[in-house]
Motif scaffolding. Structure first.
Motif, mmCIF file in Angstrom:
data_model
loop_
_atom_site.group_PDB
_atom_site.id
_atom_site.type_symbol
_atom_site.label_atom_id
_atom_site.label_comp_id
_atom_site.label_asym_id
_atom_site.label_seq_id
_atom_site.Cartn_x
_atom_site.Cartn_y
_atom_site.Cartn_z
ATOM 1 N N GLY A 234 9.183 -14.680 -4.993
ATOM 2 C CA GLY A 234 10.157 -15.496 -3.793
ATOM 3 C C GLY A 234 11.114 -17.011 -5.107
ATOM 4 O O GLY A 234 10.988 -15.920 -6.303
ATOM 5 N N PHE A 235 11.692 -18.143 -5.265
ATOM 6 C CA PHE A 235 12.075 -19.155 -6.227
ATOM 7 C C PHE A 235 11.140 -20.113 -6.938
ATOM 8 O O PHE A 235 9.967 -20.216 -5.843
ATOM 9 C CB PHE A 235 13.408 -20.192 -4.894
ATOM 10 N N VAL A 236 11.442 -20.285 -8.028
ATOM 11 C CA VAL A 236 10.591 -20.733 -9.233
ATOM 12 C C VAL A 236 11.149 -22.010 -9.979
ATOM 13 O O VAL A 236 12.344 -21.658 -10.238
ATOM 14 C CB VAL A 236 9.804 -20.017 -10.031
ATOM 15 N N HIS A 237 10.670 -23.122 -9.436
ATOM 16 C CA HIS A 237 11.763 -24.267 -10.431
ATOM 17 C C HIS A 237 10.590 -24.177 -11.537
ATOM 18 O O HIS A 237 10.058 -25.129 -11.049
ATOM 19 C CB HIS A 237 12.075 -25.076 -9.366
ATOM 20 N N LEU A 238 11.056 -24.620 -12.431
ATOM 21 C CA LEU A 238 10.091 -25.244 -13.994
ATOM 22 C C LEU A 238 10.350 -26.626 -14.456
ATOM 23 O O LEU A 238 11.545 -26.584 -14.671
ATOM 24 C CB LEU A 238 10.349 -24.285 -14.777
ATOM 25 N N TYR A 239 9.297 -26.827 -14.254
ATOM 26 C CA TYR A 239 9.195 -28.251 -14.971
ATOM 27 C C TYR A 239 8.882 -28.903 -16.453
ATOM 28 O O TYR A 239 9.198 -29.671 -16.784
ATOM 29 C CB TYR A 239 7.903 -28.715 -14.733
ATOM 30 N N ALA A 240 9.335 -27.515 -17.016
ATOM 31 C CA ALA A 240 8.710 -27.797 -18.991
ATOM 32 C C ALA A 240 9.903 -29.110 -19.468
ATOM 33 O O ALA A 240 10.982 -28.674 -19.418
ATOM 34 C CB ALA A 240 8.956 -26.665 -19.410
ATOM 35 N N GLY A 241 9.280 -29.771 -20.537
ATOM 36 C CA GLY A 241 9.569 -30.836 -20.923
ATOM 37 C C GLY A 241 10.057 -32.513 -19.984
ATOM 38 O O GLY A 241 9.929 -33.346 -20.906
ATOM 39 N N GLU A 242 9.738 -32.576 -19.015
ATOM 40 C CA GLU A 242 9.622 -33.170 -18.124
ATOM 41 C C GLU A 242 7.578 -33.836 -17.727
ATOM 42 O O GLU A 242 7.868 -35.242 -17.135
ATOM 43 C CB GLU A 242 10.097 -33.513 -17.001
ATOM 44 N N GLU A 243 6.874 -33.210 -18.549
ATOM 45 C CA GLU A 243 5.591 -33.297 -18.208
ATOM 46 C C GLU A 243 4.698 -34.702 -18.235
ATOM 47 O O GLU A 243 3.958 -35.297 -17.954
ATOM 48 C CB GLU A 243 4.763 -33.116 -19.447
ATOM 49 N N ALA A 244 5.480 -35.424 -19.512
ATOM 50 C CA ALA A 244 5.508 -37.104 -19.706
ATOM 51 C C ALA A 244 5.547 -38.149 -18.519
ATOM 52 O O ALA A 244 4.501 -38.846 -18.613
ATOM 53 C CB ALA A 244 5.860 -37.218 -21.443
ATOM 54 N N VAL A 245 6.307 -38.085 -17.770
ATOM 55 C CA VAL A 245 6.893 -38.684 -16.285
ATOM 56 C C VAL A 245 5.730 -38.144 -15.568
ATOM 57 O O VAL A 245 4.605 -39.291 -14.420
ATOM 58 C CB VAL A 245 7.945 -37.703 -15.844
ATOM 59 N N ALA A 246 5.776 -36.598 -14.858
ATOM 60 C CA ALA A 246 3.773 -36.685 -14.240
ATOM 61 C C ALA A 246 3.028 -37.007 -14.633
ATOM 62 O O ALA A 246 2.142 -38.434 -13.597
ATOM 63 C CB ALA A 246 3.744 -35.016 -13.998
#
Ligand SMILES: Cc1ncc(C[n+]2csc(CCOP(=O)(O)OP(=O)(O)O)c2C)c(N)n1
Length: 333
Positions: free
Chosen positions: A48-60
């Protein structure tokens, strides 16, 4: 960074060392999860499709750190970080992305549809702009039940141009719903910069149209994000209504795995890699809280071990049976 100038005592008054270490552990877990998926996807192991979040961790981690466990979160197609920060269990999340029967949605959702309502995670979502009405609806239900729960939706700068945001935010504003609208402005919607798609300087400026607070934060600094979210959560729980928070952030990988990334330069990515939320934690936040590099290394080693165990769990888990294809598809009300 706002907190560099603050006294260490002031920081610790708001966030204990233990809370800060837990935030570091969550950010590190998300990073290792995403970096590992990047490698596993390239090897052909992930469907399937994968969209990575690396770099945005501090927001979550900053926003969800200001919530209670029974508060609600709705997410996007880039949802792994939100799910992990909301407490979705690591093994069953990875198994879900592998499409295995042990996955949190029995392997039928995959990366873009991870939901775990038992933990208040209303779902990642492949439809851009679909999460805001879900969060507003959960906030309305919480208000009617007088449960004291708060609801948060995350969306991107691209998602902020969907009509759904404006409908949801307008209703949340007029009904004073306990809701946080959190825009993760990572600089692009696929390949489109908000400079091209959005007339306002800051997406948070749109809050003025609904007469609610609009706040811009440095999305790379987990403490700054947490402080803004904490204030918005207090406002929401007190019955004063929603807040729009815009976190300025950046995604380290492409829009999706396999993206040729022709719309941005390696220099630009390098520049933002220098503003890595984990680096900011290690260099600026940890010294203020007297957190040692050894303490952080111990967390790193533990996270690496958990990730290895999750990979083994996912690889050795069975695929869903063909008979399972038609279960959990329709809901009776
Ligand atoms: C309704 C809808 N329109 C278009 C798409 C295709 N699409 C998937 S992600 C995306 C860009 C979203 O950008 P943004 O909201 O800024 O989030 P980011 O990817 O930057 O996290 C688009 C257009 C979709 N999935 N759903």
């Amino acid at each position: 960074m706002a907190l560099v100038d603050a006294e260490r005592e002031e920081l610790l008054e708001i966030l204990s060392r233990d809370r800060l270490l837990a935030m570091y552990e969550q950010m590190r877990t998300i990073r290792v999860f995403e970096d590992t998926l990047h490698t596993l996807f390239a090897s052909g192991e992930i469907p399937g499709f994968v969209h990575l979040y690396a770099g945005e961790e501090a927001v979550a981690v900053g926003v969800i750190g200001a919530l209670k466990p029974d508060d609600y979160v709705s997410s996007t197609h880039r949802g792994h970080g939100h799910c992990l920060a909301k407490g979705v269990e690591l093994n069953s999340m990875l198994a879900e992305i592998y499409g295995r029967a042990t996955g949190v949605c029995k392997g039928k959702g995959g990366s873009m549809h991870i939901a775990d309502v038992s933990r208040g995670m209303l779902g990642a979502n492949g439809i851009v702009g679909a999460g805001m009405p879900l969060a507003a609806g959960a906030a309305l239900a919480a208000k009617l039940r007088r449960s004291g729960q708060v609801s948060v939706c995350f969306f991107g700068d691209g998602g902020s141009n969907q009509g759904t945001l404006h409908e949801a935010i307008n209703l949340a504003a007029i009904w004073d719903l306990p809701c946080l609208f959190v825009c993760e402005n990572n600089g692009y919607a696929e390949a489109t910069s908000p400079r091209y798609s959005t007339k306002v300087k800051h997406i948070a400026d749109r809050a003025a149209a609904y007469n609610i607070p609009g706040v811009v934060v440095d999305g790379q600094d987990v403490v700054e994000v947490y402080l803004a979210a904490r204030q918005a959560v207090e406002r929401a729980r007190s019955g004063a209504g929603p807040t729009l928070i815009e976190a300025k952030t950046y995604r380290f990988y492409g829009h999706f795995e396999g993206d040729a990334m022709k719309y941005r330069t390696a220099e630009e990515v390098g520049q933002f890699r220098r503003r890595d939320p984990l680096k900011i934690f290690a260099e600026e936040i940890a010294p203020q809280a007297e957190i040692s590099s050894q303490e952080m290394q111990e967390i790193d080693a533990a996270v690496d071990r958990q990730m290895q165990a999750a990979i083994e769990f996912a690889r050795s888990s069975p695929l869903p049976s063909p008979e399972d294809c038609l279960t959990d598809v329709y809901v009776n009300y």
